[in-house]
Motif scaffolding. Structure first.
Motif, PDB file in Angstrom:
ATOM      1  N   ALA A 195      81.695  18.698  -0.954  1.00  0.00           N
ATOM      2  CA  ALA A 195      82.182  19.761  -1.836  1.00  0.00           C
ATOM      3  C   ALA A 195      81.634  21.114  -1.398  1.00  0.00           C
ATOM      4  CB  ALA A 195      81.790  19.469  -3.278  1.00  0.00           C
ATOM      5  N   LEU A 196      80.367  21.138  -0.994  1.00  0.00           N
ATOM      6  CA  LEU A 196      79.754  22.375  -0.520  1.00  0.00           C
ATOM      7  C   LEU A 196      80.405  22.835   0.782  1.00  0.00           C
ATOM      8  CD1 LEU A 196      77.506  24.454  -0.996  1.00  0.00           C
ATOM      9  CD2 LEU A 196      75.985  22.983   0.361  1.00  0.00           C
ATOM     10  N   GLU A 197      80.680  21.894   1.661  1.00  0.00           N
ATOM     11  CA  GLU A 197      81.352  22.233   2.922  1.00  0.00           C
ATOM     12  C   GLU A 197      82.706  22.887   2.657  1.00  0.00           C
ATOM     13  OE1 GLU A 197      82.325  19.935   7.080  1.00  0.00           O
ATOM     14  OE2 GLU A 197      82.968  18.974   5.216  1.00  0.00           O
ATOM     15  N   SER A 198      83.490  22.310   1.770  1.00  0.00           N
ATOM     16  CA  SER A 198      84.807  22.866   1.449  1.00  0.00           C
ATOM     17  C   SER A 198      84.686  24.257   0.834  1.00  0.00           C
ATOM     18  CB  SER A 198      85.555  21.937   0.487  1.00  0.00           C
ATOM     19  OG  SER A 198      85.783  20.681   1.079  1.00  0.00           O
ATOM     20  N   GLU A 199      83.732  24.407  -0.070  1.00  0.00           N
ATOM     21  CA  GLU A 199      83.517  25.701  -0.731  1.00  0.00           C
ATOM     22  C   GLU A 199      83.142  26.783   0.275  1.00  0.00           C
ATOM     23  OE1 GLU A 199      80.159  27.734  -3.630  1.00  0.00           O
ATOM     24  OE2 GLU A 199      80.443  25.554  -3.695  1.00  0.00           O
ATOM     25  N   TRP A 200      82.229  26.467   1.187  1.00  0.00           N
ATOM     26  CA  TRP A 200      81.765  27.482   2.130  1.00  0.00           C
ATOM     27  C   TRP A 200      82.789  27.756   3.229  1.00  0.00           C
ATOM     28  CZ3 TRP A 200      75.771  26.567   2.908  1.00  0.00           C
ATOM     29  CH2 TRP A 200      75.142  26.877   1.710  1.00  0.00           C
ATOM     30  N   ARG A 201      83.523  26.740   3.628  1.00  0.00           N
ATOM     31  CA  ARG A 201      84.586  26.990   4.605  1.00  0.00           C
ATOM     32  C   ARG A 201      85.644  27.928   4.036  1.00  0.00           C
ATOM     33  NH1 ARG A 201      85.892  21.230   7.726  1.00  0.00           N
ATOM     34  NH2 ARG A 201      84.132  21.359   9.209  1.00  0.00           N
ATOM     35  N   ALA A 202      85.921  27.785   2.755  1.00  0.00           N
ATOM     36  CA  ALA A 202      86.897  28.663   2.103  1.00  0.00           C
ATOM     37  C   ALA A 202      86.422  30.112   2.104  1.00  0.00           C
ATOM     38  CB  ALA A 202      87.161  28.198   0.679  1.00  0.00           C
ATOM     39  N   LYS A 203      85.119  30.307   2.212  1.00  0.00           N
ATOM     40  CA  LYS A 203      84.546  31.651   2.264  1.00  0.00           C
ATOM     41  C   LYS A 203      84.421  32.162   3.697  1.00  0.00           C
ATOM     42  CE  LYS A 203      81.777  31.027  -1.953  1.00  0.00           C
ATOM     43  NZ  LYS A 203      80.394  30.968  -2.499  1.00  0.00           N
ATOM     44  N   GLY A 204      84.854  31.342   4.657  1.00  0.00           N
ATOM     45  CA  GLY A 204      84.797  31.754   6.051  1.00  0.00           C
ATOM     46  C   GLY A 204      83.492  31.467   6.758  1.00  0.00           C
ATOM     47  N   ILE A 205      82.645  30.647   6.163  1.00  0.00           N
ATOM     48  CA  ILE A 205      81.361  30.309   6.784  1.00  0.00           C
ATOM     49  C   ILE A 205      81.570  29.174   7.791  1.00  0.00           C
ATOM     50  CG2 ILE A 205      79.039  29.411   6.367  1.00  0.00           C
ATOM     51  CD1 ILE A 205      79.230  30.629   3.547  1.00  0.00           C
ATOM     52  N   PRO A 206      81.111  29.346   9.041  1.00  0.00           N
ATOM     53  CA  PRO A 206      81.208  28.250  10.026  1.00  0.00           C
ATOM     54  C   PRO A 206      80.247  27.131   9.632  1.00  0.00           C
ATOM     55  CG  PRO A 206      80.785  30.378  11.098  1.00  0.00           C
ATOM     56  CD  PRO A 206      80.512  30.557   9.634  1.00  0.00           C
ATOM     57  N   VAL A 207      80.775  26.024   9.177  1.00  0.00           N
ATOM     58  CA  VAL A 207      79.925  24.970   8.637  1.00  0.00           C
ATOM     59  C   VAL A 207      80.489  23.601   8.976  1.00  0.00           C
ATOM     60  CG1 VAL A 207      81.118  25.085   6.409  1.00  0.00           C
ATOM     61  CG2 VAL A 207      78.823  24.085   6.519  1.00  0.00           C
ATOM     62  N   LYS A 208      79.582  22.661   9.260  1.00  0.00           N
ATOM     63  CA  LYS A 208      79.950  21.266   9.497  1.00  0.00           C
ATOM     64  C   LYS A 208      78.993  20.395   8.711  1.00  0.00           C
ATOM     65  CE  LYS A 208      79.994  17.762  13.187  1.00  0.00           C
ATOM     66  NZ  LYS A 208      81.194  17.038  12.716  1.00  0.00           N
ATOM     67  N   ALA A 209      79.522  19.618   7.799  1.00  0.00           N
ATOM     68  CA  ALA A 209      78.701  18.725   6.979  1.00  0.00           C
ATOM     69  C   ALA A 209      78.698  17.324   7.578  1.00  0.00           C
ATOM     70  CB  ALA A 209      79.231  18.685   5.552  1.00  0.00           C
ATOM     71  N   THR A 210      77.519  16.718   7.616  1.00  0.00           N
ATOM     72  CA  THR A 210      77.373  15.379   8.187  1.00  0.00           C
ATOM     73  C   THR A 210      76.467  14.544   7.292  1.00  0.00           C
ATOM     74  OG1 THR A 210      77.550  16.322  10.419  1.00  0.00           O
ATOM     75  CG2 THR A 210      76.750  14.060  10.242  1.00  0.00           C
ATOM     76  N   ILE A 211      76.908  13.342   7.011  1.00  0.00           N
ATOM     77  CA  ILE A 211      76.078  12.412   6.251  1.00  0.00           C
ATOM     78  C   ILE A 211      75.069  11.798   7.214  1.00  0.00           C
ATOM     79  CG2 ILE A 211      76.058  10.435   4.702  1.00  0.00           C
ATOM     80  CD1 ILE A 211      77.649  12.966   3.768  1.00  0.00           C
ATOM     81  N   VAL A 212      73.797  12.110   7.002  1.00  0.00           N
ATOM     82  CA  VAL A 212      72.746  11.682   7.925  1.00  0.00           C
ATOM     83  C   VAL A 212      71.599  11.064   7.130  1.00  0.00           C
ATOM     84  CG1 VAL A 212      71.157  12.382   9.757  1.00  0.00           C
ATOM     85  CG2 VAL A 212      73.321  13.604   9.467  1.00  0.00           C
TER      86      VAL A 212
END
Length: 253
Positions: A48-65
């Motif tokens: 959810a955070l990844e989707s929110e920040w991508r919508a703001k134009g932030i280069p982000v990649k979320a990974t379950i680690v």
């Protein structure tokens, strides 16, 4: 230096990024220009955070680690570098509190094993593989989140205190080990910070910890992010192997 853009063209891995201190540091770094690899085991919250920040134009990649598993950590670093093309920063903020208000004679050994795996082994593994990539570029910043409990010990929290003390030892060893490489390794030792992680802490334990803070208040994640983003910046080029205080005056050394 323009402190508002300290992280332009830099890539940061933030563990424990779904909430709390990790999320706050990631947000501050993003605001200062960083591209972000967000790692956590809380899949729903992280995505959810990844989707929110991508919508703001932030280069982000979320990974379950799972930072307790070596193969998971190695794979995540490799995929991060493949995706972004580089690695500049690691902030290891993932951690657990474990049992509180529990004497060592009543402390479950299985709980101690688990808190060791997350807090200390996780710090070891994330540092090990971050350094593998940073060595290739000859520059990097590592910040491990420790705790005032690791410096002074919190009674009835033996697992948390012992493993955070281990994180402090790891920082000091790695700081010296990599002192001539252009890579710095530092730690941050907060007192009680208002985060979801301490929501399950026994009220009596929380009251004890807060009572030890001379400022008579809890710290905020924004305050943690502010100091973390200086530690990980080029401005902190002559500091390594050091544990920074974020304790409202509680630290005695």
């Amino acid at each position: 230096m323009d402190t508002k853009k300290r992280y332009t063209d830099q890539v940061a891995v933030i563990t424990g990024a779904a909430d709390g201190i990790g999320k706050a540091i990631a947000a501050r770094m993003a605001a200062e220009g960083a591209s972000l690899a967000l790692w956590d085991i809380k899949e729903t919250r992280l995505k959810a955070l990844e989707s929110e920040w991508r919508a703001k134009g932030i280069p982000v990649k979320a990974t379950i680690v799972d930072i307790t598993e070596e193969a998971s950590v190695e794979k995540a670093f490799r995929e991060t570098v493949e995706h972004f093309g580089r690695l500049d920063i690691l902030v290891n903020s993932a951690g657990i509190v474990g049992p509180t208000q529990t004497k060592i004679t009543d402390y479950p050994t299985a709980a101690f094993d688990e808190i060791y795996r997350v807090n200390l082994k996780g710090s070891f593994l994330t540092s090990k593989y971050a350094l593998t990539w940073m060595e290739k570029s000859g520059k990097g910043r590592i910040l491990l989140i420790a705790s005032i409990a690791g410096k002074e010990g919190n009674p009835n929290m033996v697992g948390y205190s012992a493993t955070k003390a281990g994180v402090i030892g790891l920082v000091k060893a790695l700081g010296k080990e990599y002192a001539t490489t252009g890579i710095t390794v530092n730690g941050l030792a907060p007192a009680v910070i208002r985060t979801p992680m301490n929501a399950d802490t026994a009220p009596e334990q929380l009251e004890y910890m807060a009572s030890k803070i001379p400022m008579h208040r809890l710290g905020t994640v924004e305050e943690a992010a502010a100091i973390a983003c200086w530690i990980c910046s080029d401005e902190a080029s002559f500091t390594t192997g050091f544990i920074f205080d974020l304790s409202g005056g509680r630290a005695t050394y």
